[in-house]
Design a protein around this motif. Structure first.
Motif, short mmCIF file in Angstrom:
data_model
loop_
_atom_site.label_atom_id
_atom_site.label_comp_id
_atom_site.label_asym_id
_atom_site.label_seq_id
_atom_site.Cartn_x
_atom_site.Cartn_y
_atom_site.Cartn_z
N THR A 94 38.80 -10.02 70.16
CA THR A 94 38.65 -8.66 70.66
C THR A 94 38.95 -8.61 72.15
O THR A 94 39.65 -7.70 72.60
CB THR A 94 37.22 -8.15 70.39
N ASP A 95 38.45 -9.57 72.92
CA ASP A 95 38.74 -9.61 74.35
C ASP A 95 40.24 -9.71 74.60
O ASP A 95 40.77 -9.05 75.47
CB ASP A 95 38.04 -10.79 75.03
N ARG A 96 40.91 -10.55 73.84
CA ARG A 96 42.35 -10.73 74.01
C ARG A 96 43.10 -9.43 73.72
O ARG A 96 44.03 -9.07 74.43
CB ARG A 96 42.84 -11.85 73.10
N LEU A 97 42.69 -8.72 72.67
CA LEU A 97 43.34 -7.46 72.34
C LEU A 97 43.06 -6.39 73.38
O LEU A 97 43.90 -5.55 73.66
CB LEU A 97 42.90 -6.98 70.95
N ASP A 98 41.86 -6.41 73.96
CA ASP A 98 41.53 -5.44 75.00
C ASP A 98 42.36 -5.68 76.26
O ASP A 98 42.53 -4.78 77.07
CB ASP A 98 40.04 -5.52 75.36
N GLN A 99 42.86 -6.90 76.45
CA GLN A 99 43.61 -7.24 77.64
C GLN A 99 45.11 -7.07 77.48
O GLN A 99 45.87 -7.46 78.36
CB GLN A 99 43.30 -8.69 78.04
N LEU A 100 45.56 -6.50 76.38
CA LEU A 100 46.98 -6.27 76.18
C LEU A 100 47.49 -5.32 77.26
O LEU A 100 46.81 -4.35 77.62
CB LEU A 100 47.26 -5.65 74.82
N PRO A 101 48.68 -5.58 77.78
CA PRO A 101 49.25 -4.66 78.76
C PRO A 101 49.38 -3.25 78.20
O PRO A 101 49.72 -3.06 77.03
CB PRO A 101 50.63 -5.26 79.04
N THR A 102 49.12 -2.28 79.01
CA THR A 102 49.17 -0.88 78.57
C THR A 102 50.59 -0.43 78.23
O THR A 102 50.78 0.56 77.54
CB THR A 102 48.59 0.05 79.65
N GLU A 103 51.59 -1.16 78.73
CA GLU A 103 52.99 -0.81 78.44
C GLU A 103 53.35 -1.01 76.97
O GLU A 103 54.36 -0.50 76.50
CB GLU A 103 53.95 -1.64 79.29
N LEU A 104 52.56 -1.78 76.25
CA LEU A 104 52.84 -2.07 74.85
C LEU A 104 52.40 -0.88 74.01
O LEU A 104 51.23 -0.72 73.70
CB LEU A 104 52.12 -3.34 74.39
N ASP A 105 53.37 -0.05 73.62
CA ASP A 105 53.01 1.16 72.91
C ASP A 105 53.28 1.11 71.41
O ASP A 105 52.72 1.88 70.66
CB ASP A 105 53.70 2.37 73.53
N SER A 106 54.10 0.19 70.96
CA SER A 106 54.39 0.12 69.52
C SER A 106 53.77 -1.13 68.91
O SER A 106 53.51 -2.12 69.60
CB SER A 106 55.91 0.11 69.28
#
Length: 76
Positions: free
Chosen positions: A8-20
């Protein structure tokens, strides 16, 4: 339980630019493997190379990944 929290922490840290979903999948695959070629990603993700190349181009233009020889790697 700890593993779920780390995921969950790793997914929360995804760059916001990743939209798809595809860009998230490719980015996370590169993070997990430390780098991969387009052929590697195509086999791993069961996606067409043309789709992979399009996603990689977008990720590279956002500065999230870079090309190192034949491999794409997460940007530092």
């Amino acid at each position: 339980m700890l593993r779920d929290a780390q995921t969950t922490d790793r997914l929360d840290q995804l760059p916001t630019e990743l939209d798809s979903a595809q860009s998230k999948l490719v980015y996370l695959s590169l993070e997990a493997t430390g780098g991969a070629t387009t052929a590697d990603l195509s086999r791993l993700l069961n996606m067409q190379k043309l789709t992979i190349l399009s996603v990689l181009s977008s990720l590279e233009s956002e500065g999230l990944i870079e090309q190192s020889d034949a491999e794409y790697v997460p940007a530092n």
